[in-house]
Design a protein around this motif. Structure first.
Motif, PDB file in Angstrom:
ATOM      1  N   TYR A  63     -16.787  -1.228   3.720  1.00 49.49           N
ATOM      2  CA  TYR A  63     -16.090  -0.030   4.189  1.00 49.49           C
ATOM      3  C   TYR A  63     -16.043   1.084   3.141  1.00 49.49           C
ATOM      4  O   TYR A  63     -16.113   0.829   1.933  1.00 49.49           O
ATOM      5  N   PRO A  64     -15.899   2.338   3.584  1.00 48.86           N
ATOM      6  CA  PRO A  64     -15.887   3.464   2.646  1.00 48.86           C
ATOM      7  C   PRO A  64     -14.816   3.343   1.566  1.00 48.86           C
ATOM      8  O   PRO A  64     -15.018   3.817   0.440  1.00 48.86           O
ATOM      9  N   THR A  65     -13.694   2.717   1.882  1.00 51.11           N
ATOM     10  CA  THR A  65     -12.620   2.578   0.903  1.00 51.11           C
ATOM     11  C   THR A  65     -12.968   1.627  -0.234  1.00 51.11           C
ATOM     12  O   THR A  65     -12.302   1.639  -1.273  1.00 51.11           O
ATOM     13  N   ALA A  66     -14.000   0.782  -0.056  1.00 47.31           N
ATOM     14  CA  ALA A  66     -14.309  -0.230  -1.079  1.00 47.31           C
ATOM     15  C   ALA A  66     -15.781  -0.347  -1.403  1.00 47.31           C
ATOM     16  O   ALA A  66     -16.147  -1.103  -2.305  1.00 47.31           O
ATOM     17  N   MET A  67     -16.650   0.363  -0.711  1.00 43.14           N
ATOM     18  CA  MET A  67     -18.088   0.165  -0.904  1.00 43.14           C
ATOM     19  C   MET A  67     -18.545   0.541  -2.316  1.00 43.14           C
ATOM     20  O   MET A  67     -19.580   0.058  -2.785  1.00 43.14           O
TER      21      MET A  67
ATOM     22  N   VAL B 116       0.847  -1.198   0.000  1.00 40.50           N
ATOM     23  CA  VAL B 116       0.000   0.000   0.000  1.00 40.50           C
ATOM     24  C   VAL B 116       0.877   1.241   0.000  1.00 40.50           C
ATOM     25  O   VAL B 116       1.872   1.315   0.714  1.00 40.50           O
ATOM     26  N   HIS B 117       0.476   2.182  -0.823  1.00 35.52           N
ATOM     27  CA  HIS B 117       1.114   3.494  -0.841  1.00 35.52           C
ATOM     28  C   HIS B 117       0.004   4.526  -0.778  1.00 35.52           C
ATOM     29  O   HIS B 117      -0.773   4.690  -1.727  1.00 35.52           O
TER      30      HIS B 117
ATOM     31  N   ALA C 129     -13.435   1.266  -9.878  1.00 37.26           N
ATOM     32  CA  ALA C 129     -12.165   1.450 -10.584  1.00 37.26           C
ATOM     33  C   ALA C 129     -12.375   1.306 -12.091  1.00 37.26           C
ATOM     34  O   ALA C 129     -13.218   0.529 -12.544  1.00 37.26           O
ATOM     35  N   ASP C 130     -11.586   2.044 -12.872  1.00 41.96           N
ATOM     36  CA  ASP C 130     -11.637   1.873 -14.322  1.00 41.96           C
ATOM     37  C   ASP C 130     -10.662   0.766 -14.750  1.00 41.96           C
ATOM     38  O   ASP C 130      -9.960   0.176 -13.914  1.00 41.96           O
ATOM     39  N   LYS C 131     -10.612   0.481 -16.032  1.00 42.11           N
ATOM     40  CA  LYS C 131      -9.793  -0.636 -16.523  1.00 42.11           C
ATOM     41  C   LYS C 131      -8.322  -0.463 -16.195  1.00 42.11           C
ATOM     42  O   LYS C 131      -7.628  -1.423 -15.832  1.00 42.11           O
ATOM     43  N   ARG C 132      -7.840   0.774 -16.316  1.00 40.74           N
ATOM     44  CA  ARG C 132      -6.420   1.013 -16.018  1.00 40.74           C
ATOM     45  C   ARG C 132      -6.130   0.779 -14.539  1.00 40.74           C
ATOM     46  O   ARG C 132      -5.116   0.158 -14.191  1.00 40.74           O
ATOM     47  N   GLU C 133      -7.018   1.210 -13.686  1.00 42.26           N
ATOM     48  CA  GLU C 133      -6.811   1.040 -12.238  1.00 42.26           C
ATOM     49  C   GLU C 133      -6.943  -0.423 -11.834  1.00 42.26           C
ATOM     50  O   GLU C 133      -6.188  -0.915 -10.981  1.00 42.26           O
ATOM     51  N   ILE C 134      -7.901  -1.125 -12.445  1.00 37.55           N
ATOM     52  CA  ILE C 134      -8.026  -2.564 -12.168  1.00 37.55           C
ATOM     53  C   ILE C 134      -6.752  -3.291 -12.589  1.00 37.55           C
ATOM     54  O   ILE C 134      -6.241  -4.158 -11.863  1.00 37.55           O
ATOM     55  N   ALA C 135      -6.203  -2.919 -13.745  1.00 35.75           N
ATOM     56  CA  ALA C 135      -4.964  -3.553 -14.207  1.00 35.75           C
ATOM     57  C   ALA C 135      -3.814  -3.278 -13.250  1.00 35.75           C
ATOM     58  O   ALA C 135      -2.987  -4.170 -12.973  1.00 35.75           O
ATOM     59  N   ALA C 136      -3.744  -2.062 -12.710  1.00 36.10           N
ATOM     60  CA  ALA C 136      -2.678  -1.724 -11.759  1.00 36.10           C
ATOM     61  C   ALA C 136      -2.824  -2.527 -10.473  1.00 36.10           C
ATOM     62  O   ALA C 136      -1.832  -3.040  -9.922  1.00 36.10           O
ATOM     63  N   MET C 137      -4.062  -2.666  -9.980  1.00 33.63           N
ATOM     64  CA  MET C 137      -4.290  -3.456  -8.765  1.00 33.63           C
ATOM     65  C   MET C 137      -3.998  -4.927  -9.013  1.00 33.63           C
ATOM     66  O   MET C 137      -3.417  -5.612  -8.152  1.00 33.63           O
TER      67      MET C 137
ATOM     68  N   LEU D 109      -5.003  -1.918  -2.015  1.00 34.26           N
ATOM     69  CA  LEU D 109      -4.723  -1.771  -3.445  1.00 34.26           C
ATOM     70  C   LEU D 109      -5.443  -0.554  -4.025  1.00 34.26           C
ATOM     71  O   LEU D 109      -4.883   0.190  -4.844  1.00 34.26           O
ATOM     72  N   ARG D 110      -6.690  -0.340  -3.613  1.00 30.50           N
ATOM     73  CA  ARG D 110      -7.469   0.791  -4.127  1.00 30.50           C
ATOM     74  C   ARG D 110      -6.837   2.124  -3.723  1.00 30.50           C
ATOM     75  O   ARG D 110      -6.713   3.053  -4.533  1.00 30.50           O
ATOM     76  N   VAL D 111      -6.464   2.223  -2.456  1.00 33.28           N
ATOM     77  CA  VAL D 111      -5.837   3.459  -1.977  1.00 33.28           C
ATOM     78  C   VAL D 111      -4.574   3.759  -2.780  1.00 33.28           C
ATOM     79  O   VAL D 111      -4.264   4.918  -3.070  1.00 33.28           O
ATOM     80  N   SER D 112      -3.851   2.710  -3.160  1.00 33.44           N
ATOM     81  CA  SER D 112      -2.608   2.877  -3.897  1.00 33.44           C
ATOM     82  C   SER D 112      -2.836   3.243  -5.358  1.00 33.44           C
ATOM     83  O   SER D 112      -2.022   3.956  -5.961  1.00 33.44           O
ATOM     84  N   ALA D 113      -3.924   2.748  -5.946  1.00 32.16           N
ATOM     85  CA  ALA D 113      -4.116   2.880  -7.402  1.00 32.16           C
ATOM     86  C   ALA D 113      -5.082   3.976  -7.804  1.00 32.16           C
ATOM     87  O   ALA D 113      -5.112   4.368  -8.973  1.00 32.16           O
TER      88      ALA D 113
END
Length: 499
Positions: A196-200, A105-106, A167-175, A155-159
């Motif tokens: 959770y709010p980060t993934a709902m 995570v970043h 997430a869009d296709k580019r973000e899904i690919a990054a995750m 992964l979401r917080v990072s991407a």
């Protein structure tokens, strides 16, 4: 020729105990011998010699308990003696649950968004790569073994710059790429916390896209369901779909139904689970309490019959206070007060004891603590979940038998998480062992005094080394991150290597 060692001389013998091997059969009187990290023999040890001997007369000798649902990611490094877990007989913990993991995570900025702040308060405590986290554990081992999951929210917080959308296709690919790298570094699977709010706002299709690498690594998928209340069955169906699409076992975390009007619905949810697992590999875990604990969220306040604040960043002094009582004293609306106290944590009393007993009694349900080690005044499950099963639900309430309870805290978990040579007492297996008094073992941690070690735990060994003896830590830290050859294919009721 150098003298050959006597084959009946061992490093350690545990003698005189009732051995429960973890597979659910009747415990039997036997001695257990250990050489190095592994069990060397089980049987009549009257002719055996050892450098050290533990008298287990009147005690049960069992595999060390495996806590399949923890948030111990940072505790392993910051509190490596792992007293909350070792003192109740736990020898292995599964980290990275509910979509939140310390790696990879970043997060931008300095503060960590909820619920990642259950693991760390500052971004400097996070690890950008799983291999960095693994290296830190290798350099500074803990007293217990660990198995790492990758959190979808991490992964979401990072991407993603914004989390209030799919997430869009580019973000899904990054995750997906980050997950694949983490699996190569030793992670065991992907976890989600779609509540959770980060993934709902993540779609089902997003999770399926991110999870695509799991099958090639023999990984698994665990999930804090999107809904554990009115729409719990729909959320379960979503989890089953993700498991099928990813072609991996799916595990439902801390199974429950919340809200008074939903009490009793575990009869419905367990029947749904049983129907689904006839067609795909599924698992489930539960903690033995009728109260949950997570971040303090204003939207949860109406459903909680009682809410205890476990920590508050804005008002640290109010830990352990009943939210509604505090609101009444200060003349405030409870939901508005929860907003003022956030970020923070809370214990929510919104479950039914009969539902808890029904889930614990199900033969395919593992035990997990879901403890939060960084809470200032944590839920007592952190220190007491496993001894509570043995004391309350086995000895007092007889919801299940002792050997069956041990199976669901050991070999069942080892099977479903693919832990090779663990969770079973057998010659050749790793010597992760707990010795306890079945007439005394009990949780002493309470909601009022949650930081209390359990009663009745005589000794705990991890990889052949004593880490706990007669209620005191030995200081040994023989644990390791389980990866590579430590793992087998997950998803069976009994470990394939122990069948």
């Amino acid at each position: 020729m150098p003298a050959q060692p006597d084959p009946q001389e061992y490093d350690l013998i545990i003698s005189g105990g009732l051995v429960a091997d973890g597979l659910g059969g009747p415990a039997r009187r036997a001695d257990l011998a250990i050489n190095g990290e592994r069990i060397a023999a089980i049987g009549d040890g009257s002719g055996w010699r050892a450098r050290r001997r533990i008298d287990a007369s009147g005690q049960v000798v069992a595999p060390g308990f495996i806590d399949c649902h923890t948030h111990d990611d940072r505790a392993l490094l910051g509190s490596p003696l792992m007293r909350p877990k070792v003192s109740q007989g736990v020898t292995t913990v599964v980290t990275g649950n509910c979509g939140i993991s310390l790696a990879p995570v970043h997060a931008p900025g300095d503060t960590v968004p909820p619920p990642l702040n259950l693991l760390a308060q500052h971004t400097g405590e996070l690890y950008a790569r799983m291999q960095d986290y693994a290296a830190a554990l290798d350099a500074s081992p803990a007293a217990v073994n660990s198995l790492a999951l990758v959190g979808h929210s991490s992964l979401r917080v990072s991407a993603m710059e914004r989390l209030d959308r799919p997430a869009d296709k580019r973000e899904i690919a990054a995750m997906r790429h980050a997950l694949d790298q983490a699996m190569a570094a030793g992670a065991a699977g992907l976890s989600t916390g779609l509540y959770y709010p980060t993934a709902m706002h993540a779609s089902t299709e997003e999770v399926i896209g991110v999870a695509e690498p799991l099958a090639s690594w023999q990984g698994l998928y665990t999930t804090h369901l999107r809904d554990e209340a009115d729409h719990v069955c729909d959320a379960m169906e979503e989890a089953f779909l993700i498991g099928r699409a990813a072609d991996v076992p799916a595990i439902l975390s801390h199974h429950k139904v919340t809200g008074k009007h939903n009490h009793g619905r575990t009869a419905e949810t367990l029947a749904l689970f049983d129907r689904a697992r006839a067609d795909q590999p599924l698992g489930m875990d539960v903690y033995p309490y009728a109260a949950s604990s997570t971040i303090l969220e204003p939207r949860r306040v109406p459903a909680g019959e009682k809410i205890i604040v476990t920590w508050s960043q804005t008002r640290p002094e109010i830990q352990g206070v009943d939210l509604r009582e505090l609101a009444a004293r200060e003349g405030k609306d409870p939901q508005r007060l929860a907003e003022e106290l956030s970020p923070g944590g809370a214990i929510y009393f919104s479950m039914d004891e009969d539902d808890v007993k029904r889930v614990i009694g199900h033969g395919s349900v593992m035990i997990g603590s879901d403890g939060l080690p960084h809470d200032q005044r944590p839920h007592p499950r952190l220190w007491g979940a496993f001894s509570r099963v043995l004391g309350r639900y086995v000895r007092e309430m007889r919801v299940l038998g002792m050997e069956e309870a041990i199976r669901r805290m050991t070999s069942l978990t080892a099977a479903q998480f693919g832990l090779r040579d663990r969770g079973v007492l057998r010659a050749g297996c790793y010597a992760d062992v707990v010795v306890f008094d079945p007439a005394v073992v009990a949780d002493l941690a309470t909601f009022a005094e949650p930081l209390q070690p359990s009663a009745g735990i005589q000794a705990v060994l991890v990889n052949g080394q004593l880490v706990e003896e007669r209620g005191a830590a030995t200081g040994a830290r023989p644990g390791r991150l389980l990866r590579g050859a430590d793992r087998a294919a997950p998803g069976f009721e009994t470990p394939a290597w122990a069948a």
